[in-house]
Motif scaffolding. Structure first.
Motif, mmCIF file in Angstrom:
data_model
loop_
_atom_site.group_PDB
_atom_site.id
_atom_site.type_symbol
_atom_site.label_atom_id
_atom_site.label_comp_id
_atom_site.label_asym_id
_atom_site.label_seq_id
_atom_site.Cartn_x
_atom_site.Cartn_y
_atom_site.Cartn_z
ATOM 1 N N PRO A 116 -35.480 -10.833 15.085
ATOM 2 C CA PRO A 116 -36.886 -10.584 15.449
ATOM 3 C C PRO A 116 -37.481 -9.352 14.762
ATOM 4 O O PRO A 116 -38.656 -9.357 14.383
ATOM 5 N N SER A 117 -36.679 -8.316 14.562
ATOM 6 C CA SER A 117 -37.221 -7.108 13.939
ATOM 7 C C SER A 117 -37.571 -7.351 12.466
ATOM 8 O O SER A 117 -38.502 -6.735 11.942
ATOM 9 N N THR A 118 -36.865 -8.251 11.816
ATOM 10 C CA THR A 118 -37.226 -8.604 10.439
ATOM 11 C C THR A 118 -38.588 -9.278 10.420
ATOM 12 O O THR A 118 -39.451 -8.939 9.605
ATOM 13 N N ARG A 119 -38.796 -10.194 11.324
ATOM 14 C CA ARG A 119 -40.098 -10.875 11.399
ATOM 15 C C ARG A 119 -41.195 -9.890 11.776
ATOM 16 O O ARG A 119 -42.324 -9.974 11.273
ATOM 17 N N PHE A 120 -40.873 -8.935 12.656
ATOM 18 C CA PHE A 120 -41.846 -7.911 13.045
ATOM 19 C C PHE A 120 -42.312 -7.121 11.818
ATOM 20 O O PHE A 120 -43.510 -6.926 11.607
ATOM 21 N N TRP A 121 -41.354 -6.655 11.004
ATOM 22 C CA TRP A 121 -41.724 -5.859 9.837
ATOM 23 C C TRP A 121 -42.494 -6.674 8.804
ATOM 24 O O TRP A 121 -43.376 -6.151 8.117
ATOM 25 N N HIS A 122 -42.198 -7.954 8.715
ATOM 26 C CA HIS A 122 -43.013 -8.820 7.849
ATOM 27 C C HIS A 122 -44.444 -8.889 8.373
ATOM 28 O O HIS A 122 -45.394 -8.825 7.590
ATOM 29 N N ALA A 123 -44.585 -9.025 9.670
ATOM 30 C CA ALA A 123 -45.926 -9.082 10.263
ATOM 31 C C ALA A 123 -46.673 -7.767 10.057
ATOM 32 O O ALA A 123 -47.883 -7.768 9.806
ATOM 33 N N VAL A 124 -45.962 -6.651 10.146
ATOM 34 C CA VAL A 124 -46.585 -5.351 9.881
ATOM 35 C C VAL A 124 -47.124 -5.322 8.448
ATOM 36 O O VAL A 124 -48.268 -4.920 8.207
ATOM 37 N N GLY A 125 -46.308 -5.763 7.499
ATOM 38 C CA GLY A 125 -46.740 -5.779 6.108
ATOM 39 C C GLY A 125 -47.911 -6.709 5.860
ATOM 40 O O GLY A 125 -48.870 -6.348 5.170
ATOM 41 N N LEU A 168 -52.459 -1.125 -4.341
ATOM 42 C CA LEU A 168 -51.652 -0.813 -3.167
ATOM 43 C C LEU A 168 -51.203 -2.055 -2.393
ATOM 44 O O LEU A 168 -50.316 -1.961 -1.552
ATOM 45 N N VAL A 169 -51.806 -3.186 -2.664
ATOM 46 C CA VAL A 169 -51.499 -4.409 -1.908
ATOM 47 C C VAL A 169 -50.007 -4.745 -1.948
ATOM 48 O O VAL A 169 -49.411 -4.998 -0.896
ATOM 49 N N PRO A 170 -49.357 -4.748 -3.104
ATOM 50 C CA PRO A 170 -47.915 -5.067 -3.097
ATOM 51 C C PRO A 170 -47.091 -4.061 -2.288
ATOM 52 O O PRO A 170 -46.125 -4.443 -1.623
ATOM 53 N N ILE A 171 -47.471 -2.811 -2.317
ATOM 54 C CA ILE A 171 -46.722 -1.790 -1.563
ATOM 55 C C ILE A 171 -46.858 -2.035 -0.067
ATOM 56 O O ILE A 171 -45.866 -2.006 0.667
ATOM 57 N N PHE A 172 -48.079 -2.301 0.379
ATOM 58 C CA PHE A 172 -48.309 -2.569 1.805
ATOM 59 C C PHE A 172 -47.610 -3.844 2.253
ATOM 60 O O PHE A 172 -47.083 -3.918 3.352
ATOM 61 N N GLY A 173 -47.631 -4.855 1.410
ATOM 62 C CA GLY A 173 -47.044 -6.139 1.782
ATOM 63 C C GLY A 173 -45.534 -6.174 1.673
ATOM 64 O O GLY A 173 -44.842 -6.564 2.605
ATOM 65 N N TYR A 174 -45.035 -5.760 0.522
ATOM 66 C CA TYR A 174 -43.604 -5.880 0.281
ATOM 67 C C TYR A 174 -42.792 -4.728 0.857
ATOM 68 O O TYR A 174 -41.617 -4.910 1.180
ATOM 69 N N GLY A 175 -43.373 -3.557 0.986
ATOM 70 C CA GLY A 175 -42.633 -2.404 1.492
ATOM 71 C C GLY A 175 -41.946 -2.661 2.827
ATOM 72 O O GLY A 175 -40.708 -2.604 2.924
ATOM 73 N N PRO A 176 -42.700 -2.970 3.880
ATOM 74 C CA PRO A 176 -42.063 -3.231 5.180
ATOM 75 C C PRO A 176 -41.143 -4.451 5.152
ATOM 76 O O PRO A 176 -40.083 -4.460 5.785
ATOM 77 N N ALA A 177 -41.544 -5.481 4.413
ATOM 78 C CA ALA A 177 -40.728 -6.707 4.362
ATOM 79 C C ALA A 177 -39.384 -6.430 3.689
ATOM 80 O O ALA A 177 -38.333 -6.822 4.203
ATOM 81 N N TRP A 178 -39.410 -5.769 2.553
ATOM 82 C CA TRP A 178 -38.162 -5.481 1.853
ATOM 83 C C TRP A 178 -37.301 -4.510 2.641
ATOM 84 O O TRP A 178 -36.074 -4.627 2.644
ATOM 85 N N PHE A 179 -37.918 -3.534 3.297
ATOM 86 C CA PHE A 179 -37.169 -2.638 4.181
ATOM 87 C C PHE A 179 -36.371 -3.458 5.195
ATOM 88 O O PHE A 179 -35.185 -3.225 5.408
ATOM 89 N N SER A 180 -37.042 -4.438 5.800
ATOM 90 C CA SER A 180 -36.382 -5.236 6.840
ATOM 91 C C SER A 180 -35.235 -6.070 6.262
ATOM 92 O O SER A 180 -34.220 -6.261 6.917
ATOM 93 N N HIS A 181 -35.391 -6.549 5.049
ATOM 94 C CA HIS A 181 -34.311 -7.331 4.446
ATOM 95 C C HIS A 181 -33.109 -6.449 4.102
ATOM 96 O O HIS A 181 -31.971 -6.812 4.389
ATOM 97 N N PHE A 182 -33.364 -5.312 3.510
ATOM 98 C CA PHE A 182 -32.268 -4.455 3.060
ATOM 99 C C PHE A 182 -31.545 -3.768 4.216
ATOM 100 O O PHE A 182 -30.323 -3.642 4.196
ATOM 101 N N PHE A 183 -32.285 -3.335 5.247
ATOM 102 C CA PHE A 183 -31.680 -2.503 6.287
ATOM 103 C C PHE A 183 -31.499 -3.185 7.640
ATOM 104 O O PHE A 183 -30.745 -2.703 8.467
ATOM 105 N N ILE A 184 -32.178 -4.286 7.877
ATOM 106 C CA ILE A 184 -32.050 -4.970 9.170
ATOM 107 C C ILE A 184 -31.322 -6.302 8.999
ATOM 108 O O ILE A 184 -30.271 -6.529 9.582
ATOM 109 N N GLU A 185 -31.886 -7.172 8.203
ATOM 110 C CA GLU A 185 -31.294 -8.502 8.014
ATOM 111 C C GLU A 185 -30.091 -8.441 7.063
ATOM 112 O O GLU A 185 -29.207 -9.284 7.129
ATOM 113 N N ARG A 186 -30.113 -7.436 6.188
ATOM 114 C CA ARG A 186 -29.044 -7.226 5.198
ATOM 115 C C ARG A 186 -28.865 -8.436 4.276
ATOM 116 O O ARG A 186 -27.765 -8.963 4.117
ATOM 117 N N ASN A 187 -29.981 -8.863 3.713
ATOM 118 C CA ASN A 187 -29.933 -9.939 2.732
ATOM 119 C C ASN A 187 -30.928 -9.631 1.614
ATOM 120 O O ASN A 187 -31.651 -8.638 1.664
#
Length: 111
Positions: free
Chosen positions: A19-28, A50-69
């Motif tokens: 759920p936290s991965t989906r949350f961070w995607h929604a934030v982005g 700035l659009v890619p930073i706002f969109g991909y930043g939180p999403a990629w954070f969630s993949h690397f540090f939460i979902e680990r994929n």
């Protein structure tokens, strides 16, 4: 390689089971939408950078540090963008749980 977007969609959801991965995607995604409104409102077109930073930043954070994929964006950029907005819509309407269950079933069959 996925032949259709629908095949890809199940894989995409399986990469967003926490759920936290989906949350961070929604934030982005929310950040991107708010930023786009601000860009149009202020006619500050350089903010589009700035659009890619706002969109991909939180999403990629969630993949690397939460979902680990690895983000699907690296391999399927357009389908991933489409799937992100679909996931966002389903999260907002409370219908994402069904898709997560379907992806979990799909994953179990893969193993």
């Amino acid at each position: 390689m996925y032949r259709t977007y629908e095949e890809f969609w199940v894989y995409y959801v399986s990469e967003h089971l926490k759920p936290s991965t989906r949350f961070w995607h929604a934030v982005g995604t929310t950040g991107v939408l708010v930023l786009l409104v601000g860009i149009v409102w202020q006619q500050a077109w350089w903010w589009l950078l700035l659009v890619p930073i706002f969109g991909y930043g939180p999403a990629w954070f969630s993949h690397f540090f939460i979902e680990r994929n690895r983000p699907a964006t690296f391999t399927y950029p357009l389908w991933s963008l489409r799937a992100d907005f679909r996931m966002y819509r389903l999260l907002l309407t409370g219908r994402m749980g069904r898709e997560v269950k379907r992806a979990e079933t799909w994953l179990a069959r893969q193993n």
